[in-house]
Scaffold this motif. Sequence first.
Motif, mmCIF file in Angstrom:
data_model
loop_
_atom_site.group_PDB
_atom_site.id
_atom_site.type_symbol
_atom_site.label_atom_id
_atom_site.label_comp_id
_atom_site.label_asym_id
_atom_site.label_seq_id
_atom_site.Cartn_x
_atom_site.Cartn_y
_atom_site.Cartn_z
ATOM 1 N N ARG A 127 0.841 -1.187 0.000
ATOM 2 C CA ARG A 127 0.000 0.000 0.000
ATOM 3 C C ARG A 127 0.884 1.247 0.000
ATOM 4 N NH1 ARG A 127 -4.277 -0.287 4.580
ATOM 5 N NH2 ARG A 127 -4.693 1.730 3.667
ATOM 6 N N GLY A 128 0.505 2.215 -0.784
ATOM 7 C CA GLY A 128 1.202 3.488 -0.777
ATOM 8 C C GLY A 128 2.468 3.525 -1.600
ATOM 9 N N THR A 129 2.818 2.454 -2.307
ATOM 10 C CA THR A 129 4.072 2.449 -3.067
ATOM 11 C C THR A 129 4.060 3.470 -4.192
ATOM 12 O OG1 THR A 129 3.268 0.622 -4.433
ATOM 13 C CG2 THR A 129 4.694 0.067 -2.549
ATOM 14 N N SER A 130 2.875 3.851 -4.648
ATOM 15 C CA SER A 130 2.812 4.845 -5.732
ATOM 16 C C SER A 130 3.313 6.219 -5.269
ATOM 17 C CB SER A 130 1.375 4.959 -6.254
ATOM 18 O OG SER A 130 0.544 5.472 -5.223
ATOM 19 N N GLN A 131 3.411 6.429 -3.966
ATOM 20 C CA GLN A 131 3.876 7.716 -3.457
ATOM 21 C C GLN A 131 5.399 7.771 -3.284
ATOM 22 O OE1 GLN A 131 1.695 9.359 -0.258
ATOM 23 N NE2 GLN A 131 -0.275 8.940 -1.196
ATOM 24 N N PHE A 132 6.096 6.622 -3.413
ATOM 25 C CA PHE A 132 7.549 6.609 -3.248
ATOM 26 C C PHE A 132 8.250 7.574 -4.193
ATOM 27 C CE2 PHE A 132 7.771 2.088 -1.306
ATOM 28 C CZ PHE A 132 7.566 2.621 -0.046
ATOM 29 N N PRO A 133 7.939 7.576 -5.506
ATOM 30 C CA PRO A 133 8.637 8.520 -6.395
ATOM 31 C C PRO A 133 8.423 9.985 -5.977
ATOM 32 C CG PRO A 133 7.518 6.847 -7.689
ATOM 33 C CD PRO A 133 7.081 6.674 -6.253
ATOM 34 N N MET A 134 7.230 10.317 -5.508
ATOM 35 C CA MET A 134 6.953 11.683 -5.096
ATOM 36 C C MET A 134 7.787 12.048 -3.858
ATOM 37 S SD MET A 134 3.332 13.574 -4.248
ATOM 38 C CE MET A 134 3.052 12.776 -2.674
ATOM 39 N N VAL A 135 7.867 11.138 -2.897
ATOM 40 C CA VAL A 135 8.636 11.378 -1.676
ATOM 41 C C VAL A 135 10.118 11.492 -2.011
ATOM 42 C CG1 VAL A 135 9.345 10.371 0.527
ATOM 43 C CG2 VAL A 135 6.944 10.321 -0.150
ATOM 44 N N ILE A 136 10.610 10.630 -2.871
ATOM 45 C CA ILE A 136 12.016 10.679 -3.277
ATOM 46 C C ILE A 136 12.307 12.009 -3.969
ATOM 47 C CG2 ILE A 136 13.741 9.680 -4.845
ATOM 48 C CD1 ILE A 136 12.528 6.917 -4.082
ATOM 49 N N GLY A 137 11.403 12.459 -4.823
ATOM 50 C CA GLY A 137 11.561 13.748 -5.493
ATOM 51 C C GLY A 137 11.618 14.899 -4.504
ATOM 52 N N GLN A 138 10.771 14.844 -3.477
ATOM 53 C CA GLN A 138 10.770 15.888 -2.458
ATOM 54 C C GLN A 138 12.075 15.889 -1.665
ATOM 55 O OE1 GLN A 138 7.161 14.883 -0.382
ATOM 56 N NE2 GLN A 138 5.928 16.337 -1.586
ATOM 57 N N ILE A 139 12.579 14.715 -1.356
ATOM 58 C CA ILE A 139 13.839 14.589 -0.625
ATOM 59 C C ILE A 139 14.978 15.162 -1.469
ATOM 60 C CG2 ILE A 139 15.552 12.941 0.252
ATOM 61 C CD1 ILE A 139 13.132 11.220 1.175
ATOM 62 N N GLN A 140 14.978 14.862 -2.768
ATOM 63 C CA GLN A 140 16.023 15.379 -3.650
ATOM 64 C C GLN A 140 15.961 16.905 -3.744
ATOM 65 O OE1 GLN A 140 15.117 13.000 -7.105
ATOM 66 N NE2 GLN A 140 16.729 11.511 -6.635
ATOM 67 N N GLN A 141 14.746 17.459 -3.804
ATOM 68 C CA GLN A 141 14.592 18.921 -3.845
ATOM 69 C C GLN A 141 15.100 19.549 -2.544
ATOM 70 O OE1 GLN A 141 10.415 19.422 -4.764
ATOM 71 N NE2 GLN A 141 10.908 20.020 -6.877
ATOM 72 N N LEU A 142 14.762 18.937 -1.429
ATOM 73 C CA LEU A 142 15.210 19.438 -0.137
ATOM 74 C C LEU A 142 16.733 19.383 -0.046
ATOM 75 C CD1 LEU A 142 14.507 20.525 2.650
ATOM 76 C CD2 LEU A 142 14.260 18.174 3.435
ATOM 77 N N ASP A 143 17.327 18.295 -0.527
ATOM 78 C CA ASP A 143 18.779 18.153 -0.514
ATOM 79 C C ASP A 143 19.434 19.245 -1.360
ATOM 80 O OD1 ASP A 143 21.115 16.698 0.342
ATOM 81 O OD2 ASP A 143 21.308 16.007 -1.738
ATOM 82 N N LYS A 144 18.881 19.552 -2.520
ATOM 83 C CA LYS A 144 19.403 20.618 -3.374
ATOM 84 C C LYS A 144 19.283 21.975 -2.679
ATOM 85 C CE LYS A 144 18.556 18.506 -7.869
ATOM 86 N NZ LYS A 144 17.762 18.550 -9.093
ATOM 87 N N PHE A 145 18.164 22.200 -2.003
ATOM 88 C CA PHE A 145 17.958 23.448 -1.269
ATOM 89 C C PHE A 145 18.993 23.594 -0.159
ATOM 90 C CE2 PHE A 145 16.169 25.605 2.450
ATOM 91 C CZ PHE A 145 15.925 26.858 1.907
ATOM 92 N N ILE A 146 19.215 22.531 0.602
ATOM 93 C CA ILE A 146 20.183 22.550 1.704
ATOM 94 C C ILE A 146 21.584 22.810 1.165
ATOM 95 C CG2 ILE A 146 21.311 21.117 3.463
ATOM 96 C CD1 ILE A 146 18.502 19.841 3.937
ATOM 97 N N GLN A 147 21.946 22.175 0.047
ATOM 98 C CA GLN A 147 23.263 22.375 -0.550
ATOM 99 C C GLN A 147 23.436 23.824 -1.006
ATOM 100 O OE1 GLN A 147 25.763 20.248 -0.414
ATOM 101 N NE2 GLN A 147 27.078 21.755 -1.391
ATOM 102 N N GLN A 165 21.874 26.445 0.177
ATOM 103 C CA GLN A 165 21.957 27.265 1.391
ATOM 104 C C GLN A 165 23.373 27.214 1.969
ATOM 105 O OE1 GLN A 165 19.308 29.062 2.353
ATOM 106 N NE2 GLN A 165 20.388 29.993 4.055
ATOM 107 N N LYS A 166 23.966 26.017 2.002
ATOM 108 C CA LYS A 166 25.319 25.862 2.531
ATOM 109 C C LYS A 166 26.319 26.632 1.666
ATOM 110 C CE LYS A 166 28.522 22.355 4.174
ATOM 111 N NZ LYS A 166 28.825 20.938 4.286
ATOM 112 N N GLU A 167 26.144 26.601 0.354
ATOM 113 C CA GLU A 167 27.019 27.354 -0.545
ATOM 114 C C GLU A 167 26.902 28.855 -0.280
ATOM 115 O OE1 GLU A 167 26.062 26.200 -4.573
ATOM 116 O OE2 GLU A 167 26.591 24.109 -4.181
ATOM 117 N N MET A 168 25.689 29.329 -0.044
ATOM 118 C CA MET A 168 25.491 30.756 0.252
ATOM 119 C C MET A 168 26.158 31.139 1.573
ATOM 120 S SD MET A 168 21.576 31.409 -1.217
ATOM 121 C CE MET A 168 21.029 31.816 0.387
ATOM 122 N N GLU A 169 26.005 30.293 2.583
ATOM 123 C CA GLU A 169 26.614 30.562 3.892
ATOM 124 C C GLU A 169 28.137 30.534 3.781
ATOM 125 O OE1 GLU A 169 24.943 31.603 6.456
ATOM 126 O OE2 GLU A 169 22.924 31.089 5.823
#
Length: 168
Positions: free
Chosen positions: A4-24, A26-30
């Motif tokens: 159940r819910g496996t169809s949401q894995f790609p969406m969650v992975i995409g969100q994690i990747q976006q968050l990781d890019k945002f954090i990176q 931010q770190k470059e700016m700092e």
Amino acid sequence: CSMRGTSQFPMVIGQIQQLDKFIQKQKEMETTLIEKLHEALLSYWNKQDAFGMASLFTKDANVIGFDGSQMNGQEQIEAELKQVFADHKTASYVWKVEEIRFLDPQVALLRAIVGMVPPGKKEINPSTNAIQSLISIKENNIWKIALFQNTAAQFHGRPELVEAMTKE
């Protein structure tokens, strides 16, 4: 048996990747802000601006100078630097940042190598080469210097290291 819910894995992975890019990003700016803080410190020195230099430090900051002298607190840093600049024309810094490392999101270590060009000269005086360490902390969303140490890079008995650092 289907998961159940496996169809949401790609969406969650995409969100994690976006968050990781945002954090990176931010770190470059700092990192850039911390590098600019060090640049401002040495530029104020080169302009013999004690007030400008002192303004970059926390109220309770510490400075350990090239000769081992210590300055404690923003007020003493400004007063001592005013005296240094009043007494004579200082050599100008040239520098290369070697590392910026975050000790936590609000604290960073910057390490740099520096040389000094004496007044009226165009070449670095190798006897004034130094290693600088700067601990910066984020206060009210602004990076300030909490500790600045300027250590002579004499490399006793190893002149090839002095020469290599001067070339850098």
